[in-house]
Motif scaffolding. Structure first.
Motif, mmCIF file in Angstrom:
data_model
loop_
_atom_site.group_PDB
_atom_site.id
_atom_site.type_symbol
_atom_site.label_atom_id
_atom_site.label_comp_id
_atom_site.label_asym_id
_atom_site.label_seq_id
_atom_site.Cartn_x
_atom_site.Cartn_y
_atom_site.Cartn_z
ATOM 1 N N ARG A 190 -11.946 71.935 -16.123
ATOM 2 C CA ARG A 190 -11.346 71.063 -17.339
ATOM 3 C C ARG A 190 -10.232 72.203 -17.769
ATOM 4 N NH1 ARG A 190 -16.291 70.414 -20.914
ATOM 5 N NH2 ARG A 190 -16.722 72.095 -19.629
ATOM 6 N N VAL A 191 -9.137 71.523 -18.088
ATOM 7 C CA VAL A 191 -7.996 72.258 -18.521
ATOM 8 C C VAL A 191 -7.816 71.755 -19.963
ATOM 9 C CG1 VAL A 191 -5.635 72.613 -18.326
ATOM 10 C CG2 VAL A 191 -7.006 72.047 -16.300
ATOM 11 N N TYR A 192 -7.552 72.685 -20.935
ATOM 12 C CA TYR A 192 -7.505 72.370 -22.477
ATOM 13 C C TYR A 192 -6.240 73.217 -22.891
ATOM 14 C CZ TYR A 192 -12.324 71.309 -22.739
ATOM 15 O OH TYR A 192 -13.785 70.464 -22.418
ATOM 16 N N ARG A 193 -5.546 72.580 -23.779
ATOM 17 C CA ARG A 193 -4.473 73.178 -24.505
ATOM 18 C C ARG A 193 -5.131 73.632 -25.817
ATOM 19 N NH1 ARG A 193 0.028 75.789 -23.748
ATOM 20 N NH2 ARG A 193 1.739 75.614 -25.543
ATOM 21 N N VAL A 194 -5.288 75.063 -26.302
ATOM 22 C CA VAL A 194 -5.898 75.576 -27.299
ATOM 23 C C VAL A 194 -4.815 75.881 -28.358
ATOM 24 C CG1 VAL A 194 -7.741 77.394 -27.895
ATOM 25 C CG2 VAL A 194 -7.681 76.376 -25.654
ATOM 26 N N THR A 195 -5.022 75.555 -29.431
ATOM 27 C CA THR A 195 -4.239 76.140 -30.595
ATOM 28 C C THR A 195 -4.986 76.963 -31.798
ATOM 29 O OG1 THR A 195 -4.502 73.883 -31.759
ATOM 30 C CG2 THR A 195 -2.515 74.178 -30.482
ATOM 31 N N SER A 251 -7.020 67.447 -19.014
ATOM 32 C CA SER A 251 -7.545 67.393 -17.565
ATOM 33 C C SER A 251 -7.090 66.145 -17.075
ATOM 34 C CB SER A 251 -9.055 67.256 -17.364
ATOM 35 O OG SER A 251 -9.651 68.717 -18.150
ATOM 36 N N GLU A 252 -7.032 64.879 -17.685
ATOM 37 C CA GLU A 252 -6.906 63.722 -17.258
ATOM 38 C C GLU A 252 -5.279 63.479 -17.211
ATOM 39 O OE1 GLU A 252 -7.172 59.957 -15.839
ATOM 40 O OE2 GLU A 252 -8.301 61.577 -16.170
ATOM 41 N N ALA A 253 -4.476 64.248 -18.192
ATOM 42 C CA ALA A 253 -3.108 64.235 -17.889
ATOM 43 C C ALA A 253 -2.527 64.974 -16.733
ATOM 44 C CB ALA A 253 -2.415 64.744 -19.472
ATOM 45 N N ARG A 254 -3.294 66.275 -16.660
ATOM 46 C CA ARG A 254 -3.090 66.967 -15.336
ATOM 47 C C ARG A 254 -3.404 66.299 -13.951
ATOM 48 N NH1 ARG A 254 -2.474 72.718 -16.534
ATOM 49 N NH2 ARG A 254 -1.593 72.606 -18.610
ATOM 50 N N ARG A 255 -4.342 65.579 -13.995
ATOM 51 C CA ARG A 255 -4.864 64.834 -12.736
ATOM 52 C C ARG A 255 -3.640 63.670 -12.639
ATOM 53 N NH1 ARG A 255 -7.161 60.268 -11.027
ATOM 54 N NH2 ARG A 255 -7.208 59.395 -13.327
ATOM 55 N N ILE A 256 -3.408 63.060 -13.492
ATOM 56 C CA ILE A 256 -2.251 62.048 -12.986
ATOM 57 C C ILE A 256 -0.955 62.659 -12.973
ATOM 58 C CG2 ILE A 256 -0.826 60.411 -14.590
ATOM 59 C CD1 ILE A 256 -2.953 59.850 -16.372
ATOM 60 N N ASP A 257 -0.528 63.953 -13.405
ATOM 61 C CA ASP A 257 0.465 64.591 -12.737
ATOM 62 C C ASP A 257 0.457 64.977 -11.416
ATOM 63 O OD1 ASP A 257 1.892 64.564 -15.128
ATOM 64 O OD2 ASP A 257 1.288 66.560 -16.012
ATOM 65 N N TYR A 298 -5.900 76.946 -21.475
ATOM 66 C CA TYR A 298 -7.430 77.583 -20.862
ATOM 67 C C TYR A 298 -8.097 76.576 -19.884
ATOM 68 C CZ TYR A 298 -12.006 78.933 -21.353
ATOM 69 O OH TYR A 298 -13.543 79.195 -21.206
ATOM 70 N N VAL A 299 -8.418 77.222 -18.865
ATOM 71 C CA VAL A 299 -9.248 76.314 -17.939
ATOM 72 C C VAL A 299 -10.811 76.922 -17.786
ATOM 73 C CG1 VAL A 299 -9.541 75.959 -15.325
ATOM 74 C CG2 VAL A 299 -7.316 76.501 -16.350
ATOM 75 N N GLU A 300 -11.795 75.720 -18.296
ATOM 76 C CA GLU A 300 -13.128 75.960 -18.207
ATOM 77 C C GLU A 300 -13.626 75.494 -16.784
ATOM 78 O OE1 GLU A 300 -16.946 76.794 -19.657
ATOM 79 O OE2 GLU A 300 -14.976 77.420 -20.382
ATOM 80 N N ARG A 301 -14.255 76.145 -16.062
ATOM 81 C CA ARG A 301 -14.762 75.906 -14.609
ATOM 82 C C ARG A 301 -16.010 75.464 -14.562
ATOM 83 N NH1 ARG A 301 -10.310 79.266 -13.864
ATOM 84 N NH2 ARG A 301 -8.788 78.540 -12.548
ATOM 85 N N VAL A 302 -16.954 75.697 -15.541
ATOM 86 C CA VAL A 302 -18.332 75.447 -15.584
ATOM 87 C C VAL A 302 -18.572 74.187 -16.650
ATOM 88 C CG1 VAL A 302 -20.665 76.208 -15.909
ATOM 89 C CG2 VAL A 302 -18.955 77.619 -14.887
ATOM 90 N N PRO A 303 -19.314 72.922 -16.299
ATOM 91 C CA PRO A 303 -20.025 72.786 -14.924
ATOM 92 C C PRO A 303 -18.733 72.277 -14.051
ATOM 93 C CG PRO A 303 -20.374 71.075 -16.559
ATOM 94 C CD PRO A 303 -19.521 72.182 -17.214
ATOM 95 N N PHE A 304 -17.865 71.768 -14.641
ATOM 96 C CA PHE A 304 -16.685 71.403 -13.627
ATOM 97 C C PHE A 304 -15.165 71.600 -14.289
ATOM 98 C CE2 PHE A 304 -18.151 67.834 -16.476
ATOM 99 C CZ PHE A 304 -16.911 67.284 -16.916
#
Length: 425
Positions: free
Chosen positions: A165-170, A189-195, A157-163
Motif C-alpha cells: 500500500r502506498v501512503y501520502r504521510v503528512t 494505493s488506488e490512485a496509483r493503481r489507476i495511474d 511511504y510504502v507499506e509492504r506487509v501484509p500487501f
C-alpha cells in the motif's frame, strides 16, 4: 470567534458567583440581619454598616465550598462547556477514517486510532515512533517534525506487509505549545493503481496501432520500389494492407466504445428489453460467420418471456461479442450452444444467458484476467481471428452498467462457457 469565547467566560463567571452567594445565603442573611439590628439599636454609622454588609458578601463569595456544593459546581461547569471543549483527542482521532498517530516531543506514541492499528499492527502508547517506522523517508519526516523545521511536512511511504500500500504521510504540530505532533496517512494505493492502468492502457493501445501501421508503411515502400511493376505482388500487398486498416478500424471502434462506457458508468432505468428477441437477432446477424467457421449454433431457451430493464444496443453487443468469440476460438468443437433460463442468484431472481463452445478451452490461470483490456490467452491466435483484446472488457463494462455480471467456466479440451447474469426487475 473571540467575542463568543469572551461572552461565554463572562456568563460562566456570573453564574459561578450567583451559585456561591446562593450556597452561603443563610450565613449572609444572618449577618445582614445582625448588622441591621445593631444599626437600629443605636449604631447608626451608615458607612460602617455598608462596609460590614459588603465584607459579608465578599466572604460568601470566597468561602470554601462543601463537597456537595463542589459537585454541583462541577456539573454546572460541564454543562456550560461548549461541544468542542467536551471532545477529547481520542474521540477526534477515532472519527478520522485514515490512519492517525499522535506523538510527543520525545517521539513516543501518545495515541494511534483504530485505522492506524489496523493498517500497521499494534501501536501501543509510549512506543518510540522511530522504531515503528524504520524506512529512511519516515525517519527523516519524524525528525523534521520534532525538530520544528516549519510545519506541514510530507512524504510518500510504502507499506509492504501484509500487501503493498502506498501512503501520502503528512506530519505537523498539534496547536501551539501543546508538545504534541500528529502523523496523518492518506492511502494513495488506488490512485496509483489507476495511474498504472492508464499508462498500461496507453502503451498497449499505442502498440496495437503501431503494429499495423508499420506493416502498411513497409508495404507502401515496397510497392513504390521493387514491386512497382509486379501485379501479383501488388494485389497481395494491397489485400494485406486492407486487412491491416480493417484491424485498426476495429481497434479504434472498440476503444471508442470502451471510452463511452467509462464516461457513463451508471445506466438510468430505461425501457424493457426482450432478451429472447435480442439473442435471436444476434444469432441471425452472425449466421455468415458461423457458416464460414463451420460452427452450428444451437438454441436451448426456457419457456416464457425474458425481459429486463436496460439498453438494447448494449445488450446486443454483449451477446454478439460472446457468440463471435465462441465461433472464432471454439470452431474446432463444431458447435455452440446458446441457452437462456431464469434462476435465483444471490437471493435475487435473474436471467442467465450462456454461450457454450466445445473448443480447446482456457487454462485456469488465465480466466481471472481475460476481461482485462488487451489481455490475450494466445496473442497469435487472437490476431489471426482479427481480435482486438477489448471485446470481453467491453462486455464487463456493459454488464456493470446493468447491475449484471459475467461468470466463466472452462476446462482444457472441453470448451468454455461464458454466462451473463442480469437481474429481473
Amino acid at each position: 470567534m473571540a467575542e463568543t469565547s469572551t461572552h461565554t467566560r463572562a456568563k460562566r463567571t456570573a453564574k459561578l458567583s450567583a451559585g456561591r452567594l446562593y450556597q452561603n445565603r443563610w450565613m449572609l442573611a444572618a449577618g445582614v440581619i445582625a448588622v441591621l439590628a445593631m444599626h437600629v439599636a443605636g449604631y447608626r454609622s451608615v458607612p460602617f454598616t455598608a462596609m460590614v454588609i459588603g465584607a459579608l458578601a465578599l466572604f460568601a463569595l470566597v468561602a470554601p465550598r462543601t463537597p456537595a456544593a463542589r459537585r454541583l459546581a462541577d456539573e454546572a461547569a460541564r454543562t456550560e462547556r461548549s461541544p468542542l471543549d467536551r471532545l477529547s483527542g481520542e474521540k477526534l482521532a477515532a472519527a478520522v477514517a485514515d490512519p492517525l498517530i499522535i506523538f510527543d516531543r520525545d517521539g513516543m506514541v501518545v495515541h494511534a486510532n483504530e485505522a492506524a492499528q489496523s493498517a500497521f499492527g499494534a501501536i501501543p502508547p509510549d512506543l518510540p515512533l522511530l522504531l515503528k517506522f524504520r524506512a529512511p523517508e519516515m525517519q527523516s519526516l519524524i525528525e523534521a517534525v520534532l525538530g520544528g523545521e516549519g510545519n506541514g511536512h510530507a512524504t510518500d511511504y510504502v507499506e509492504r506487509v501484509p500487501f503493498e500500500r502506498v501512503y501520502r504521510v503528512t506530519g505537523s504540530a498539534v496547536g501551539r505549545g501543546t508538545g504534541l505532533f500528529v502523523l496523518a496517512f492518506r492511502d494513495q494505493s488506488e490512485a496509483r493503481r489507476i495511474d498504472r492502468m492508464r499508462a498500461d492502457f496507453i502503451a498497449n493501445a499505442s502498440h496495437e496501432l503501431r503494429t499495423p501501421l508499420a506493416s502498411i508503411a513497409g508495404f507502401v515502400e515496397t510497392l513504390r520500389g521493387p514491386a512497382r511493376n509486379d501485379p501479383n505482388a501488388r494485389d497481395q500487398f494491397l489485400q494485406i494492407m486492407q486487412n491491416q486498416t480493417g484491424r485498426m478500424a476495429r481497434l479504434i471502434d472498440d476503444l471508442l466504445s470502451l471510452s463511452r462506457l467509462e464516461m457513463k458508468p451508471y445506466l438510468k432505468p430505461g425501457a424493457r428489453v426482450d432478451l429472447r428477441q435480442t439473442v435471436e437477432a444476434v444469432i441471425a446477424s452472425l449466421a455468415p460467420l458461423a457458416a464460414e467457421t463451420g460452427v452450428v449454433v444451437e438454441r436451448d431457451f426456457a419457456e416464457g418471456p425474458f425481459e429486463v430493464h436496460g439498453d438494447r444496443d448494449e445488450l446486443f453487443q454483449v451477446v454478439q461479442n460472446l457468440l463471435e468469440n465462441a465461433c472464432k476460438y471454439g470452431q474446432s468443437g463444431g458447435r455452440v450452444i446458446v441457452s437462456m433460463r431464469r434462476t435465483v442468484g444471490e437471493g435475487e431472481p435473474e436471467v442467465e444467458v450462456s454461450v457454450r463452445d466445445f473448443g480447446p478451452g482456457i487454462p485456469a490461470e488465465h480466466i481471472p484476467r481475460v476481461t482485462e483490456r488487451f489481455y490475450r490467452v494466445d496473442v497469435e491466435t487472437s490476431r489471426a481471428h482479427k481480435g482486438t483484446g477489448l471485446g470481453l472488457s467491453i462486455v464487463k463494462h456493459i454488464l456493470s452498467r446493468h447491475n449484471g455480471r459475467l461468470s466463466i467456466k472452462s476446462e482444457l479440451g472441453q470448451g468454455s462457457a461464458f454466462t451473463v447474469h442480469l437481474p429481473l426487475r
